[in-house]
Enzyme design. Structure first.
Site, PDB file in Angstrom:
ATOM      1  N   GLY A  70       0.830  -1.190   0.000  1.00 24.49           N
ATOM      2  CA  GLY A  70       0.000   0.000   0.000  1.00 24.49           C
ATOM      3  C   GLY A  70       0.868   1.244   0.000  1.00 24.49           C
ATOM      4  N   GLN A  75       3.144   9.899   1.055  1.00 22.38           N
ATOM      5  CA  GLN A  75       4.401   9.134   0.998  1.00 22.38           C
ATOM      6  C   GLN A  75       5.188   9.395  -0.273  1.00 22.38           C
ATOM      7  OE1 GLN A  75       2.301   5.275   2.139  1.00 22.38           O
ATOM      8  NE2 GLN A  75       4.268   5.069   3.153  1.00 22.38           N
ATOM      9  N   CYS A 112       5.937   0.183   7.567  1.00 29.11           N
ATOM     10  CA  CYS A 112       5.563   1.293   6.694  1.00 29.11           C
ATOM     11  C   CYS A 112       6.757   1.645   5.812  1.00 29.11           C
ATOM     12  CB  CYS A 112       5.167   2.488   7.557  1.00 29.11           C
ATOM     13  SG  CYS A 112       4.740   3.946   6.598  1.00 29.11           S
ATOM     14  N   LEU A 113       6.516   1.849   4.531  1.00 28.31           N
ATOM     15  CA  LEU A 113       7.621   2.173   3.626  1.00 28.31           C
ATOM     16  C   LEU A 113       8.299   3.486   4.002  1.00 28.31           C
ATOM     17  CD1 LEU A 113       6.096   1.161   0.150  1.00 28.31           C
ATOM     18  CD2 LEU A 113       7.774  -0.100   1.503  1.00 28.31           C
ATOM     19  N   HIS A 154      -4.414   1.406   6.945  1.00 30.16           N
ATOM     20  CA  HIS A 154      -3.079   1.992   7.144  1.00 30.16           C
ATOM     21  C   HIS A 154      -2.895   3.191   6.203  1.00 30.16           C
ATOM     22  CE1 HIS A 154       1.449   1.493   7.732  1.00 30.16           C
ATOM     23  NE2 HIS A 154       1.384   2.292   6.673  1.00 30.16           N
ATOM     24  N   GLU A 155      -3.301   3.017   4.937  1.00 34.05           N
ATOM     25  CA  GLU A 155      -3.129   4.108   3.957  1.00 34.05           C
ATOM     26  C   GLU A 155      -4.087   5.262   4.242  1.00 34.05           C
ATOM     27  OE1 GLU A 155      -0.457   3.761   2.593  1.00 34.05           O
ATOM     28  OE2 GLU A 155      -0.292   1.609   2.865  1.00 34.05           O
ATOM     29  N   HIS A 158      -2.586   7.492   6.659  1.00 32.32           N
ATOM     30  CA  HIS A 158      -1.607   8.420   6.059  1.00 32.32           C
ATOM     31  C   HIS A 158      -2.291   9.676   5.517  1.00 32.32           C
ATOM     32  CE1 HIS A 158       2.311   6.537   6.153  1.00 32.32           C
ATOM     33  NE2 HIS A 158       1.852   5.396   5.674  1.00 32.32           N
TER      34      HIS A 158
END
Ligand SMILES: [Zn+2]
Length: 199
Positions: A70, A75, A112-113, A154-155, A158
């Site tokens: 995701g 991000q 998380c990226l 999760h996204e 963000h």
């Protein structure tokens, strides 16, 4: 969100773009902590045009290149309410997503990226009903469970400037954090992620 499973695909080269962008824009790159964009409140997508489609396509390629499941607009340093998710061979892109209903809660360790070293056990609903729009402006409504429900939530966090470190990290570890927010504000933003927006 990054993949909970190791990914054995080669990282030699990012995927080649299938076509030239329609205007000159530097390629999107991942934004890492402590970039302040990660705390921004994203704005609703109003134009479902070729720019949005190019950004979504590029975000998807970037997510796959980094073996993520995701990725949300902040991000990549952008602020529309846009997220992409991909699990196995299935991909979704959602603009202006909202959670309409949610089921019972479950725990899962998330990564998380944008926070490569961080792993946090996050409690979230294991089943959700989501509404949103695809890149053509078509309204979507669907149920998501398991890893899909996890990744979408999760996204969505963000898009409201909420990070996994806002779940269950000791307060003292946030004392020097350049992105620290008052607890009350974090809780308000989590609430925004978890409920339909009032229109
Ligand atoms: Zn993330």
């Amino acid at each position: 969100m990054n993949s909970p499973r190791p990914n054995l695909t080669s990282k030699a080269d990012p995927p080649a773009k299938s076509r030239q962008p329609r205007y000159q824009r530097p390629p999107l790159t991942l934004v890492f902590y402590p970039d302040p964009t990660l705390r921004k409140l994203c704005l609703p997508v109003e134009k479902f045009d070729s720019t949005l489609r190019d950004v979504a396509e590029e975000m998807t390629a970037l997510m796959q290149f980094h073996s993520g499941i995701g990725l949300a607009a902040p991000q990549v340093g952008l602020e529309p309410q846009l997220l992409v998710c991909g699990i196995e061979s299935q991909l979704i892109t959602l603009a202006n997503a909202e959670i309409q209903e949610s089921g019972q809660m479950g725990e899962f360790v998330e990564g998380c990226l944008s926070l490569p070293e961080v792993r946090v056990k996050v409690t979230r609903p294991e089943r959700i009903r989501v509404t949103g729009y695809d890149v053509h402006g078509q309204r979507k409504s669907f149920a998501a469970t398991g890893l899909w429900a996890r990744a979408i939530q999760h996204e969505l966090d963000h898009l409201n400037g909420v990070l996994i470190c806002d779940y269950g990290r000791p307060a003292e570890s946030c004392a020097q954090c350049p992105l620290a927010l008052p607890t009350v504000l974090v809780e308000e933003r989590k609430h925004q992620s978890q409920h339909p927006r009032s229109h």
